[in-house]
Enzyme design. Structure first.
Site, PDB file in Angstrom:
ATOM      1  N   ARG A 140      64.085 -13.142  74.950  1.00 29.47           N
ATOM      2  CA  ARG A 140      64.754 -14.458  74.177  1.00 29.47           C
ATOM      3  C   ARG A 140      66.175 -14.518  74.582  1.00 29.47           C
ATOM      4  O   ARG A 140      66.440 -15.659  74.744  1.00 29.47           O
ATOM      5  CB  ARG A 140      64.442 -14.630  72.823  1.00 29.47           C
ATOM      6  CG  ARG A 140      62.918 -14.519  72.507  1.00 29.47           C
ATOM      7  CD  ARG A 140      62.841 -15.183  70.972  1.00 29.47           C
ATOM      8  NE  ARG A 140      61.412 -14.914  70.643  1.00 29.47           N
ATOM      9  CZ  ARG A 140      60.771 -13.911  69.719  1.00 29.47           C
ATOM     10  NH1 ARG A 140      61.549 -13.110  69.176  1.00 29.47           N
ATOM     11  NH2 ARG A 140      59.514 -13.792  69.665  1.00 29.47           N
ATOM     12  N   LYS A 146      51.733   0.621  71.587  1.00 32.19           N
ATOM     13  CA  LYS A 146      51.337   0.828  70.165  1.00 32.19           C
ATOM     14  C   LYS A 146      52.331   0.063  69.306  1.00 32.19           C
ATOM     15  O   LYS A 146      53.325  -0.023  69.879  1.00 32.19           O
ATOM     16  CB  LYS A 146      51.117   2.275  69.937  1.00 32.19           C
ATOM     17  CG  LYS A 146      52.622   3.013  69.831  1.00 32.19           C
ATOM     18  CD  LYS A 146      52.374   4.393  69.655  1.00 32.19           C
ATOM     19  CE  LYS A 146      52.754   4.675  68.115  1.00 32.19           C
ATOM     20  NZ  LYS A 146      54.168   4.846  67.726  1.00 32.19           N
ATOM     21  N   GLU A 184      58.551  16.586  63.076  1.00 27.93           N
ATOM     22  CA  GLU A 184      59.759  16.082  63.644  1.00 27.93           C
ATOM     23  C   GLU A 184      60.991  16.405  62.793  1.00 27.93           C
ATOM     24  O   GLU A 184      60.623  16.240  61.682  1.00 27.93           O
ATOM     25  CB  GLU A 184      59.627  14.604  63.747  1.00 27.93           C
ATOM     26  CG  GLU A 184      58.864  13.974  64.841  1.00 27.93           C
ATOM     27  CD  GLU A 184      58.852  12.385  64.969  1.00 27.93           C
ATOM     28  OE1 GLU A 184      59.509  12.104  65.990  1.00 27.93           O
ATOM     29  OE2 GLU A 184      58.151  11.878  64.347  1.00 27.93           O
ATOM     30  N   ASP A 208      49.734   5.077  75.267  1.00 21.94           N
ATOM     31  CA  ASP A 208      50.108   6.110  74.150  1.00 21.94           C
ATOM     32  C   ASP A 208      50.897   7.212  75.122  1.00 21.94           C
ATOM     33  O   ASP A 208      50.371   7.983  75.826  1.00 21.94           O
ATOM     34  CB  ASP A 208      48.979   6.870  73.412  1.00 21.94           C
ATOM     35  CG  ASP A 208      49.156   7.774  72.618  1.00 21.94           C
ATOM     36  OD1 ASP A 208      50.348   8.483  72.503  1.00 21.94           O
ATOM     37  OD2 ASP A 208      48.311   8.046  71.682  1.00 21.94           O
ATOM     38  N   HIS A 209      52.254   7.259  74.568  1.00 22.09           N
ATOM     39  CA  HIS A 209      52.871   8.155  75.740  1.00 22.09           C
ATOM     40  C   HIS A 209      52.752   9.426  75.644  1.00 22.09           C
ATOM     41  O   HIS A 209      53.023  10.355  76.488  1.00 22.09           O
ATOM     42  CB  HIS A 209      54.642   7.845  75.467  1.00 22.09           C
ATOM     43  CG  HIS A 209      54.932   8.466  74.110  1.00 22.09           C
ATOM     44  ND1 HIS A 209      54.789   8.172  72.945  1.00 22.09           N
ATOM     45  CD2 HIS A 209      55.675   9.913  73.921  1.00 22.09           C
ATOM     46  CE1 HIS A 209      55.345   8.830  71.960  1.00 22.09           C
ATOM     47  NE2 HIS A 209      56.100   9.846  72.644  1.00 22.09           N
ATOM     48  N   HIS A 219      48.909   9.486  68.506  1.00 21.30           N
ATOM     49  CA  HIS A 219      48.998  10.655  69.286  1.00 21.30           C
ATOM     50  C   HIS A 219      48.053  11.569  68.680  1.00 21.30           C
ATOM     51  O   HIS A 219      47.792  12.266  69.497  1.00 21.30           O
ATOM     52  CB  HIS A 219      50.841  10.871  68.645  1.00 21.30           C
ATOM     53  CG  HIS A 219      51.608   9.790  69.082  1.00 21.30           C
ATOM     54  ND1 HIS A 219      51.363   8.891  70.351  1.00 21.30           N
ATOM     55  CD2 HIS A 219      52.747   9.547  68.439  1.00 21.30           C
ATOM     56  CE1 HIS A 219      52.524   8.060  70.208  1.00 21.30           C
ATOM     57  NE2 HIS A 219      53.248   8.432  69.409  1.00 21.30           N
ATOM     58  N   LYS A 242      58.133  13.518  59.333  1.00 22.84           N
ATOM     59  CA  LYS A 242      59.461  13.761  59.770  1.00 22.84           C
ATOM     60  C   LYS A 242      60.310  14.373  58.672  1.00 22.84           C
ATOM     61  O   LYS A 242      59.859  14.679  57.617  1.00 22.84           O
ATOM     62  CB  LYS A 242      59.839  11.931  59.462  1.00 22.84           C
ATOM     63  CG  LYS A 242      59.173  11.205  60.499  1.00 22.84           C
ATOM     64  CD  LYS A 242      60.103  10.120  60.992  1.00 22.84           C
ATOM     65  CE  LYS A 242      59.146   9.289  62.043  1.00 22.84           C
ATOM     66  NZ  LYS A 242      59.297   9.539  63.516  1.00 22.84           N
ATOM     67  N   ASP A 283      51.980   5.362  62.602  1.00 22.88           N
ATOM     68  CA  ASP A 283      52.766   5.730  63.592  1.00 22.88           C
ATOM     69  C   ASP A 283      52.430   6.956  64.531  1.00 22.88           C
ATOM     70  O   ASP A 283      52.669   7.002  65.731  1.00 22.88           O
ATOM     71  CB  ASP A 283      54.094   6.262  62.874  1.00 22.88           C
ATOM     72  CG  ASP A 283      55.566   6.039  63.850  1.00 22.88           C
ATOM     73  OD1 ASP A 283      55.331   5.175  64.619  1.00 22.88           O
ATOM     74  OD2 ASP A 283      56.361   6.781  63.648  1.00 22.88           O
ATOM     75  N   LYS A 315      52.321  13.135  78.433  1.00 29.09           N
ATOM     76  CA  LYS A 315      53.201  14.430  78.567  1.00 29.09           C
ATOM     77  C   LYS A 315      52.299  15.516  79.265  1.00 29.09           C
ATOM     78  O   LYS A 315      50.971  15.821  79.000  1.00 29.09           O
ATOM     79  CB  LYS A 315      53.198  15.009  77.046  1.00 29.09           C
ATOM     80  CG  LYS A 315      53.970  14.163  76.184  1.00 29.09           C
ATOM     81  CD  LYS A 315      54.273  14.564  74.863  1.00 29.09           C
ATOM     82  CE  LYS A 315      54.697  13.778  73.964  1.00 29.09           C
ATOM     83  NZ  LYS A 315      56.343  13.785  73.969  1.00 29.09           N
TER      84      LYS A 315
HETATM   85  C1  BG6 Z   1      56.727   7.207  68.623  1.00 29.76           C
HETATM   86  C2  BG6 Z   1      56.864   7.233  67.070  1.00 29.76           C
HETATM   87  O1  BG6 Z   1      55.370   6.741  68.928  1.00 29.76           O
HETATM   88  O2  BG6 Z   1      56.287   8.656  68.814  1.00 29.76           O
HETATM   89  C3  BG6 Z   1      57.982   7.807  66.401  1.00 29.76           C
HETATM   90  O3  BG6 Z   1      56.840   5.855  66.952  1.00 29.76           O
HETATM   91  C4  BG6 Z   1      58.171   9.173  67.072  1.00 29.76           C
HETATM   92  O4  BG6 Z   1      58.372   7.562  65.059  1.00 29.76           O
HETATM   93  C5  BG6 Z   1      57.694   9.435  68.408  1.00 29.76           C
HETATM   94  O5  BG6 Z   1      59.359   9.531  66.506  1.00 29.76           O
HETATM   95  C6  BG6 Z   1      57.661  11.029  68.718  1.00 29.76           C
HETATM   96  O6  BG6 Z   1      57.427  11.006  70.003  1.00 29.76           O
HETATM   97  P1  BG6 Z   1      57.842  12.222  70.803  1.00 29.76           P
HETATM   98  O7  BG6 Z   1      57.698  12.231  72.139  1.00 29.76           O
HETATM   99  O8  BG6 Z   1      59.536  12.607  70.773  1.00 29.76           O
HETATM  100  O9  BG6 Z   1      57.072  13.353  70.220  1.00 29.76           O
END
Ligand code: BG6
Length: 516
Positions: free
Chosen positions: A66, A175, A243, A204-205, A267, A367, A262, A209
């Site tokens: 935007r 996501k 985390e 999903d990142h 994950h 967290k 989240d 990994k």
């Molecule tokens: C994300 C979450 O998908 O993954 C975050 O939205 C989280 O809250 C993050 O911190 C963690 O990813 P990684 O790669 O740092 O473990």
């Protein structure tokens, strides 16, 4: 690799070298180009791929958002961004500068047909000028509430279908994919009105990994582990995603998400599926994803009573992390001072199949825990009879195999060894494999890997519709119970390993959480 890029993704060998499956010419269209994900993840990944020469000359990026910007403003922003991140030396700068020269920008609202008309014009121009061959990879890096609008915009402008048999049109969706099962099904309906499932890449990142992919290598390329990867040898499994960070500047987003949506729904479920799955018959997208879905289908769906006894939700309060005093969750910016959103979840799951019957899986994520660590630990049974005096084995734990997803990526096997000396005493020791020490190769960032896969039509590390649905089926009863306030919100001090209730969950079974 498939000769027809739109062909079902299962024609592609996911383990092939990128050099053997170079990305075809294409335009990478980012919706949400002025946003956080674009600057933090997507652009740095594109830059690395460009510098490593894994992108073809016929490659361009179109940013859509935007924010009003010209093509030149956008290029300048993308240049600066990578420079700020310290991207590469002079040669890398040179490659990146020439890449950025082909970037274009379309400013507009996602619910305005004119935005998509303009996008179509730009795409046609790029096909003519840059030889991008009518191949398009759309990326939704926008807030989830806009997903249907953007997808409909693409559909209405005819952009969701490939223009010819030799061209592709694919969409990568970030996501969260829905906020519960119902909304995920509704999103699927919208998506499937525009795209066929084999055009859809749900990202999903975690799957990008190296160490998550290595779960497959460890299990299915070695003769040693599979024979003991079952209820006969494994006492229980622990999955930890810890985390040390809090919610940072994402308080208002996190209020709507919480740890369950989240981290657990995506994950954790993905890592779990890879840990629990049966060996696939073939190593292709559907071969692997079929087995993952089967594994998730075996995970018990908790009823309301079990949610009360097998799940803990909690929130961090003020405390100390890494030598710094940090605020409690309810005092974070953008967070309701009476919030019940969970920043920690622990749960016990049962897996109802032949391999895992009777092996509990304990999952925890949070967290503001003492450190950042993600791991899967298989704890083996104790020996049936210990022919030693108690004193000789007081420092002996049951054997375990720990897959360290991050940081210190690697694998550790813990077992008992004799302590040197005149006495016969046994203590647990570790046999460690560290990626950093074993390999000289550079580890690509998860987004680099996944973007290249999506460009080359390899969907193995992306989530299929039935996988997402199954993962939501598992977490939905928890969401329901929390909405009804059936489970109290426990508290834990920032910088500790979670609430007492989570320890009690394992103590009730005569077990305890590992200290990673
Ligand atoms: C994300 C979450 O998908 O993954 C975050 O939205 C989280 O809250 C993050 O911190 C963690 O990813 P990684 O790669 O740092 O473990």
């Amino acid at each position: 690799m498939s000769s027809n890029p739109t062909a079902a993704a299962d024609d592609v060998n996911p383990l092939a070298d990128p050099e053997d499956r170079p990305a075809p010419p294409a335009v990478f269209v980012i919706f949400g180009a002025s946003g956080d994900l674009t600057s933090r993840k997507l652009m740095p990944a594109i830059e690395r791929l460009a510098v490593r020469r894994l992108l073809p000359p016929g490659f361009a990026v179109v940013g859509v958002a935007r924010t009003e910007m010209t093509d030149d403003d956008f290029r300048e922003r993308m240049r600066e961004l990578v420079e700020k991140g310290g991207g590469g030396g002079p040669e890398a700068r040179h490659v990146w500068d020439s890449f950025v020269g082909a970037f274009r920008y379309v400013a507009g609202d996602y619910d305005d047909a004119a935005t998509f008309d303009r996008l179509k014009e730009v795409l046609d121009e790029l096909d003519r000028e840059r030889g991008t061959a009518e191949n398009r990879l759309f990326y939704l890096a926008t807030p989830p509430s806009t997903f249907p609008t953007v997808i409909n915009g693409l559909k209405d402008r005819g952009l969701s279908r490939s223009s010819s048999e030799n061209a592709f049109s694919r969409i990568v969706i970030e996501k969260p994919y829905g906020h519960d099962l119902q909304s995920a099904l509704e999103l699927d309906r919208v998506v499937h009105e525009a795209f066929d499932e084999n055009q859809v890449y749900r990202i999903d990142h975690y799957l990008g990994k190296e160490t998550v992919q290595n779960v497959l290598a460890l299990r299915f390329a070695n003769a040693t582990y599979e024979p003991i990867w079952n209820r006969r040898y494994v006492d229980h499994i622990q999955v930890t995603v810890a985390e040390s960070l809090g919610v940072e500047h994402r308080g208002s987003f996190y209020e709507q998400a919480g740890a369950l949506r989240d981290i657990v729904q995506n994950h954790v479920m993905q890592v779990l599926a890879m840990t629990l799955m049966e060996p696939p018959v073939t190593f292709d997208a559907d071969g692997i994803r079929d087995e993952k879905v089967k594994a998730l289908k075996a995970v018990e769906i908790l009823d309301a009573e079990k949610v009360k006894t097998q799940v803990v939700r909690a929130q961090y309060t003020r405390g100390w992390v890494g030598g710094e005093e940090v605020a409690g969750y309810r005092d974070e910016e953008g967070v309701d001072p009476h919030s019940t959103t969970e920043t920690y979840v622990a749960m016990k799951l049962k897996v109802d199949n032949w391999r895992w019957a009777g092996v509990p899986v304990y999952v925890r994520t949070g967290k503001r825990l003492p450190k950042r660590v993600t791991e899967v630990a298989l704890q083996f049974h104790k020996v049936p009879h210990l022919p030693f005096h108690l004193k000789q084995v007081e420092d002996l734990e049951a054997d375990s195999l720990v897959l360290r997803i991050q940081p210190d990526e690697g694998i550790s096997f813990r077992f008992g060894a004799k302590i040197p000396g005149q006495a016969f005493r046994i203590r647990s020791v570790s046999m460690d494999f560290f990626y950093g020490a074993a390999f000289l190769e550079e580890t690509p960032d998860a987004y680099e890997r996944l973007l290249l896969d999506a460009l080359s039509g390899d969907a193995t590390l992306f989530i299929r519709s039935d996988e997402v649905q199954r993962a939501w089926r598992i977490v939905d009863p928890l969401l329901q119970a929390w909405e009804n306030d059936d489970v109290p919100v426990a508290k834990y001090e920032a910088g500790t390993w979670g609430p007492r209730e989570a320890d009690e969950l394992l103590e009730a079974d005569g077990r305890r959480w590992r200290r990673p």
